[in-house]
Scaffold this motif. Structure first.
Motif, mmCIF file in Angstrom:
data_model
loop_
_atom_site.group_PDB
_atom_site.id
_atom_site.type_symbol
_atom_site.label_atom_id
_atom_site.label_comp_id
_atom_site.label_asym_id
_atom_site.label_seq_id
_atom_site.Cartn_x
_atom_site.Cartn_y
_atom_site.Cartn_z
ATOM 1 N N ASP A 182 -3.646 -2.815 7.236
ATOM 2 C CA ASP A 182 -3.789 -2.133 8.521
ATOM 3 C C ASP A 182 -2.963 -0.844 8.496
ATOM 4 O O ASP A 182 -1.748 -0.880 8.659
ATOM 5 C CB ASP A 182 -3.317 -3.041 9.650
ATOM 6 C CG ASP A 182 -3.488 -2.403 11.027
ATOM 7 O OD1 ASP A 182 -4.004 -1.267 11.105
ATOM 8 O OD2 ASP A 182 -3.090 -3.044 12.010
ATOM 9 N N PRO A 183 -3.602 0.313 8.282
ATOM 10 C CA PRO A 183 -2.871 1.579 8.208
ATOM 11 C C PRO A 183 -2.017 1.848 9.439
ATOM 12 O O PRO A 183 -0.966 2.503 9.338
ATOM 13 C CB PRO A 183 -3.980 2.623 8.060
ATOM 14 C CG PRO A 183 -5.150 1.882 7.529
ATOM 15 C CD PRO A 183 -5.052 0.508 8.091
ATOM 16 N N ALA A 184 -2.422 1.342 10.598
ATOM 17 C CA ALA A 184 -1.675 1.586 11.825
ATOM 18 C C ALA A 184 -0.296 0.938 11.799
ATOM 19 O O ALA A 184 0.591 1.326 12.573
ATOM 20 C CB ALA A 184 -2.471 1.076 13.034
ATOM 21 N N ARG A 185 -0.095 -0.042 10.895
ATOM 22 C CA ARG A 185 1.203 -0.719 10.803
ATOM 23 C C ARG A 185 2.181 0.015 9.883
ATOM 24 O O ARG A 185 3.317 -0.413 9.722
ATOM 25 C CB ARG A 185 1.010 -2.161 10.308
ATOM 26 C CG ARG A 185 0.128 -3.025 11.205
ATOM 27 C CD ARG A 185 0.811 -3.335 12.544
ATOM 28 N NE ARG A 185 2.000 -4.152 12.356
ATOM 29 C CZ ARG A 185 1.982 -5.477 12.286
ATOM 30 N NH1 ARG A 185 0.833 -6.135 12.376
ATOM 31 N NH2 ARG A 185 3.111 -6.153 12.145
ATOM 32 N N SER A 186 1.717 1.083 9.254
ATOM 33 C CA SER A 186 2.573 1.836 8.339
ATOM 34 C C SER A 186 3.262 2.989 9.059
ATOM 35 O O SER A 186 2.686 3.615 9.964
ATOM 36 C CB SER A 186 1.737 2.402 7.182
ATOM 37 O OG SER A 186 2.498 3.314 6.412
ATOM 38 N N VAL A 187 4.502 3.298 8.655
ATOM 39 C CA VAL A 187 5.242 4.438 9.220
ATOM 40 C C VAL A 187 5.112 5.664 8.323
ATOM 41 O O VAL A 187 5.799 6.662 8.521
ATOM 42 C CB VAL A 187 6.733 4.093 9.415
ATOM 43 C CG1 VAL A 187 6.894 2.973 10.425
ATOM 44 C CG2 VAL A 187 7.397 3.735 8.079
ATOM 45 N N GLY A 188 4.221 5.599 7.338
ATOM 46 C CA GLY A 188 4.138 6.648 6.336
ATOM 47 C C GLY A 188 3.707 8.009 6.827
ATOM 48 O O GLY A 188 3.899 9.018 6.120
ATOM 49 N N GLN A 189 3.130 8.080 8.032
ATOM 50 C CA GLN A 189 2.736 9.385 8.582
ATOM 51 C C GLN A 189 3.463 9.685 9.894
ATOM 52 O O GLN A 189 3.029 10.524 10.679
ATOM 53 C CB GLN A 189 1.223 9.458 8.762
ATOM 54 C CG GLN A 189 0.471 9.458 7.428
ATOM 55 C CD GLN A 189 -1.015 9.744 7.572
ATOM 56 O OE1 GLN A 189 -1.489 10.209 8.615
ATOM 57 N NE2 GLN A 189 -1.779 9.481 6.508
ATOM 58 N N SER A 190 4.592 9.024 10.113
ATOM 59 C CA SER A 190 5.405 9.319 11.293
ATOM 60 C C SER A 190 6.084 10.671 11.126
ATOM 61 O O SER A 190 6.145 11.236 10.028
ATOM 62 C CB SER A 190 6.465 8.234 11.484
ATOM 63 O OG SER A 190 7.387 8.250 10.393
ATOM 64 N N ASP A 191 6.618 11.202 12.223
ATOM 65 C CA ASP A 191 7.342 12.472 12.152
ATOM 66 C C ASP A 191 8.543 12.359 11.205
ATOM 67 O O ASP A 191 8.840 13.283 10.447
ATOM 68 C CB ASP A 191 7.821 12.886 13.547
ATOM 69 C CG ASP A 191 6.667 13.285 14.459
ATOM 70 O OD1 ASP A 191 5.565 13.569 13.931
ATOM 71 O OD2 ASP A 191 6.871 13.310 15.687
#
Length: 399
Positions: A182-191
């Motif tokens: 689930d990509p939404a569970r990743s923080v990899g594209q957070s600010d």
């Protein structure tokens, strides 16, 4: 066709492998078509021992590059207890392998009493990645920042250690297992992750810019480890970025980022002198790698293809093919397949000169084999000439 194949078969040993090649390569790679088979790892160990006599001094395996530092410390200095070092220093659960334990034990015994210039070295060349997710970037970012902070003017650093800690947050958010599905569970594209990617890039660039000063201050080993931290930090943050991506390119990019990390580690290791490399065929082959994920086909360039593009004849790849893995439901191959032709020979194992065989066969190739078990990938006979040779083992014994 059986007669033609037989004409290009020889015994399996390091000298025979090297005779297939126009020169001794800096990176000699042996692939395996499946993981977890002790027979394959025992063959790897045997070939490495022989290659040490031919001047090879490093073995690099498909394992976490950071965890592998503990194994290298053990084999070179005796630091740590063997069983504990193998368990934590070889990733993907392969520390439990008897053959991996024996490899590390033999390397330590070989190095005992030898000067550093004659010692054998160990390296993992995979990223700190597992099927369940990727590691937090904390270890590599803080180690790289600390190395530079102790050696260069503070004004050159892109941020303070406090800022770095604040942006990293908790490690649990980076290692969230659900993020792989689930990509939404990743923080990899957070600010915060975006800022960390810029900081990692700046730290890596600063390491390169200050290389003359840093190497002069010595020792070289410390700079090499800092360079490993820099490669891993930038690659790991890129991997987390694509873990958070929801597009159709997600899985292909993740596979490509992983192999690019592997390739950069292998190119760095090549500077040590001749290196023996062991991993899955799919990570070492010259042709494009492929697999299916969720029913969809994926393609990416392997670490071997990327290294080959840089090193040319200084890179060599020998694949491994198997006859049976009966404990996995893989029975005797069909007689018209490449594996079937080899299985019909009396030898339990052999080395095939695939370049000469492919030239003789021309467009007439054996039929492709289809494995009933997803964990075993047969060779593609259309790409025989893309390997410098093939090691064939007739039967796998259960561990």
């Amino acid at each position: 066709m059986e007669t033609r194949v037989k004409d290009h078969v020889r015994s399996v040993d390091a000298s025979a492998v090297l005779r297939l090649l126009p020169r001794r390569p800096r990176l000699l790679a042996l692939g395996e078509p499946t993981h977890g088979e002790e027979t394959l790892l025992e063959l790897r160990n045997e070939l490495f021992r022989q290659l040490v006599d031919e001047g090879y001094r490093t073995i690099a395996i498909e394992s976490d590059c950071l965890a592998g530092l503990a194994v290298d410390d053990h084999v070179t200095s005796g630091e740590g207890v063997l069983d504990e070092v193998v368990e934590r220093g070889i990733s993907h659960g392969w520390g439990a392998s008897a053959a991996n334990r024996e490899l590390v034990r033999w390397m330590r015994a070989h190095n005992e009493g030898r000067p550093a210039s004659e010692q054998v070295r160990f390296a993992g060349f995979d990223g700190p990645l597992e099927m369940s997710g990727a590691a937090s970037p904390r270890q590599v970012l803080t180690a790289l920042h600390g190395y530079l902070a102790a050696r260069v003017d503070a004004g050159l650093l892109p941020c303070t250690r406090e800022t770095l800690d604040r942006l990293l947050g908790t490690d649990g958010q980076w290692t969230e297992p659900a993020a792989m599905r689930d990509p939404a569970r990743s923080v990899g594209q957070s600010d915060e992750a975006g800022r960390l990617r810029l900081i990692a890039d700046d730290l890596a660039a600063l390491l390169d810019e200050q290389e003359p000063q840093l190497i002069a201050a010595g020792p070289q080993e410390e700079w090499d480890r800092a360079a490993l931290y820099a490669r891993t930090a930038t690659g790991l943050l890129r991997y987390h970025h694509w873990t958070a991506d929801g597009s159709s390119a997600r899985w292909a990019r993740l596979a490509g980022v992983r192999d690019a990390m592997m390739a950069r580690n292998l190119l760095a290791l090549a500077g040590r002198g001749p290196v023996f490399v062991h991993a899955h065929n799919a990570h070492l082959q010259r042709e494009k790698s492929s697999m299916r994920m969720g029913g969809e086909p994926l393609e990416w360039w392997s670490a071997g293809a990327l290294v080959d593009a840089r090193l040319g004849a200084e890179y060599a790849f020998v694949a491994t093919a198997l006859g049976t893995i009966r404990h996995r439901g893989v029975d005797e191959p069909a007689p018209d397949t490449f594996e079937g032709l080899l299985h019909a020979l009396p030898e339990d194992r052999c080395l095939v000169d695939t370049r000469r065989l492919a030239a003789e066969l021309g467009g007439a190739r054996p039929a492709p084999r289809v494995s009933p078990w997803f964990g075993y990938a047969p060779l593609d006979p259309a790409h025989l000439e893309d390997a410098d040779g093939v090691v064939f083992l007739k039967d796998m014994a259960p561990a």
